[in-house]
Design a protein around this motif. Structure first.
Motif, short mmCIF file in Angstrom:
data_model
loop_
_atom_site.label_atom_id
_atom_site.label_comp_id
_atom_site.label_asym_id
_atom_site.label_seq_id
_atom_site.Cartn_x
_atom_site.Cartn_y
_atom_site.Cartn_z
N UNK A 97 -23.69 9.31 -28.82
CA UNK A 97 -23.27 9.78 -30.26
C UNK A 97 -22.38 11.13 -30.29
N UNK A 98 -21.43 11.18 -30.92
CA UNK A 98 -20.41 12.34 -30.77
C UNK A 98 -20.86 13.37 -32.23
N UNK B 262 -16.09 23.82 -40.19
CA UNK B 262 -15.63 24.40 -41.49
C UNK B 262 -14.17 24.54 -41.51
N UNK B 263 -13.42 23.72 -42.52
CA UNK B 263 -14.22 22.62 -43.47
C UNK B 263 -14.98 21.47 -42.34
N UNK B 264 -15.34 20.49 -43.27
CA UNK B 264 -16.18 19.72 -42.61
C UNK B 264 -15.35 18.77 -41.98
N UNK B 265 -15.43 18.31 -40.50
CA UNK B 265 -14.39 17.34 -40.02
C UNK B 265 -14.17 15.87 -40.52
N UNK B 266 -13.29 15.54 -40.88
CA UNK B 266 -12.91 14.28 -41.47
C UNK B 266 -12.63 13.33 -40.51
N UNK B 267 -11.95 13.12 -39.36
CA UNK B 267 -11.58 12.35 -38.50
C UNK B 267 -12.47 12.31 -37.01
N UNK B 268 -12.94 11.11 -36.71
CA UNK B 268 -13.57 11.13 -35.39
C UNK B 268 -13.07 9.91 -34.47
N UNK B 269 -12.61 10.22 -33.38
CA UNK B 269 -11.81 9.11 -32.67
C UNK B 269 -12.37 9.05 -31.14
N UNK B 270 -12.85 7.87 -30.70
CA UNK B 270 -13.49 7.45 -29.68
C UNK B 270 -12.10 7.03 -28.55
N UNK B 271 -12.01 7.58 -27.46
CA UNK B 271 -11.17 6.62 -26.35
C UNK B 271 -11.78 7.03 -24.95
N UNK C 202 -18.07 -2.52 -25.77
CA UNK C 202 -18.26 -1.28 -26.49
C UNK C 202 -17.99 -1.66 -28.10
N UNK C 203 -18.92 -1.13 -28.74
CA UNK C 203 -18.63 -1.22 -30.33
C UNK C 203 -18.70 0.24 -30.91
N UNK C 204 -17.75 0.52 -31.73
CA UNK C 204 -17.63 1.94 -32.11
C UNK C 204 -17.56 1.91 -33.79
N UNK C 205 -18.55 2.80 -34.16
CA UNK C 205 -18.77 2.91 -35.57
C UNK C 205 -18.98 4.36 -35.80
N UNK C 206 -17.80 4.87 -36.35
CA UNK C 206 -17.70 6.57 -36.81
C UNK C 206 -18.28 7.16 -35.68
#
Length: 472
Positions: free
Chosen positions: A260-261, A266-275, A285-289
């Motif tokens: 879990x990432x 602040x401001x609230x993060x808008x983008x989450x990227x796994x690599x 591997x399954x990525x969901x947000x």
């Protein structure tokens, strides 16, 4: 000379005070802008003093005094046109009198604050006067706001508090647990004689300060209690990222493994990227947000996973290297086994202590209690050769009991003398039990030497002696 000078000044003050007391006025009058205020003045009991004229004089704080109203019994009332109160001041009574020349001022302004002197022209004592201070109050408009700032390393203003158009000037204070500093208040006098006060709070903002409490409090004479403005700081900062969920026990064939990432910004993060560090994401591997799940762990998961989070100020990242084991680590089992072993050891120890305590109690009870056997009645003794045979078997415990009693009996009976090996019967044979005492036949009989016992003839019928041991 010094003493005489002081005495003269004191006498002069007393005279002036006695004269001023003859003109009765109010020392202080408080009013607000737009109201009507009355300034009272009297000269009671003039006596032989002749009152010729009364004048009202206005003396501003930072300007010259000016006549604003004059009354003469013969010429009437007069209001100088150059007066700053022209058109707003008048005598209370119409026509006014010298005994009560009070005035009223309508639509008072902040600039009307100052000293108002009611002065009488008298004869023969001259002029006499009384002074009233008009204090103008203005309820200020108070406001407090926070300042949106970015996290940094230098002090900046994070909150402001202002009290505007008040009279007198307000007092501003701060309440917070933050480790900052309050700036010196800035006080400004407005054209209408009101005051504005500004204060600020400075801090080196950190991401942890975002949302913390801070309060501004404004105290003023027109307020029954300070006006409080609670606020929360607003500190903006790029995302702070942390990957959780890896327990260092990912082994081949394990299911439901996940990462879990966690991101805060602040401001609230808008983008989450796994690599991954290699650039290729394993097929299992399954990525969901912000969640990365592994259905079945194999050697392809043996890599480094990277999570990147972005907001309007920038991005943050974290990475974790996964090591795939061939077999699972017995971490939890070993811990459980240790706990169970410890519990068993405690139980065994408690049981052992309880057993020892019970055994000691039983031994003490047997030692201190009454004897468990009843002594037999006096009997005729037999030699071992003459002792009737007993077919009933003898147990080990009974034999031990017999040996103990035999030793006690030999100690108590001084008439016995043992020169040969012998066995001392303690009870009759089964035939003798029918007549245990046989006092008439064998009362004085003594045993021969061939029996191994010598009994004195003094043990006659009716005398007391210890019976020999009994074999049961």
């Amino acid at each position: 000379m010094k003493m005489s000078g002081l005495l003269s000044a004191l006498i002069l003050l007393i005279i002036q005070g006695s004269l001023a007391q003859r003109v009765r006025v109010e020392q202080e009058v408080v009013s607000y802008p737009g109201q009507t205020v009355t300034l009272r003045c009297q000269f009671p009991n003039p006596g032989e003093t002749q009152l010729t004229q009364v004048s009202w004089i206005f003396e501003p704080t930072d300007a010259e005094r000016t006549n604003i109203a004059v009354f003469h019994p013969n010429f009437g009332a007069s209001y100088p046109a150059k007066s700053p109160l022209s058109g707003r001041v008048s005598f209370v009574t119409d026509p006014p009198t010298l005994e009560n020349p009070s005035i009223k001022i309508i639509e008072v302004k902040m600039t009307d604050e100052g000293r108002y002197i009611c002065e009488y022209a008298t004869y023969p004592s001259g002029n006499e006067q009384g002074v009233t201070s008009l204090i103008m109050l203005a309820k200020p408009k108070n406001l407090a706001t926070t300042v949106r700032v970015n996290a940094g390393k230098t002090p900046v203003i994070v909150a402001r508090c202002e009290s505007s158009n008040g009279r007198p000037a307000a007092t501003i204070s701060w309440s917070t647990a933050l480790n900052g500093n309050v700036t010196a208040p800035i006080e400004t006098e407005n054209p209408d004689n009101t005051f504005s006060v500004q204060s600020a709070y400075m801090l080196v903002p950190q991401p942890s300060d975002n949302g913390k409490d801070i309060s501004c409090m404004v105290s003023h004479r027109t307020l029954t209690q300070p006006e409080t403005f609670p606020m929360k700081l607003v500190v903006e900062y790029p995302p702070q990222v942390k990957i959780v969920g890896y327990d260092n026990n990912w082994y081949r064939g394990r299911t439901s493994a996940y990462l879990i990432c966690q991101a805060d910004g602040n401001p609230v993060p808008t983008t989450v990227t796994w690599r991954t560090l290699s650039g290729l994401m394993p097929e299992k591997v399954q990525v969901q947000e912000n969640r990365l799940a592994v259905q079945n762990v194999d050697d392809t998961i043996n890599t480094t996973f990277i999570c990147e989070v972005k907001n309007s100020l920038g991005y943050g990242r974290d990475q974790i290297s996964v090591f795939v084991r061939e077999f699972p680590q017995p971490m939890k089992g070993a811990a459980i086994g240790g706990i169970i072993g410890g519990i068993l050891c405690v139980i065994i120890l408690v049981a052992l202590i309880a057993t020892i305590v019970m055994v000691r109690k039983c031994k003490r009870k047997n030692k201190d209690g009454p004897p468990t056997h009843k002594p037999p009645p006096p009997i005729k003794t037999y030699s071992y050769s003459d002792r009737p045979s007993i077919d009933k078997p003898v147990s080990d415990s009974q034999l031990m009991h017999h040996e103990t009693e035999k030793e006690d009996a030999m100690k108590d009976l001084s008439a016995y003398h043992d020169d040969k090996d012998h066995y001392e019967p303690s009870r009759f044979s089964w035939e003798d039990k029918q007549s245990p005492y046989q006092d008439d036949r064998d009362e004085d009989r003594t045993m021969g030497e061939e029996d191994g016992y010598y009994i004195t003839s003094s043990a006659s019928r009716g005398s007391s002696f210890m019976s020999p041991a009994v074999i049961v």
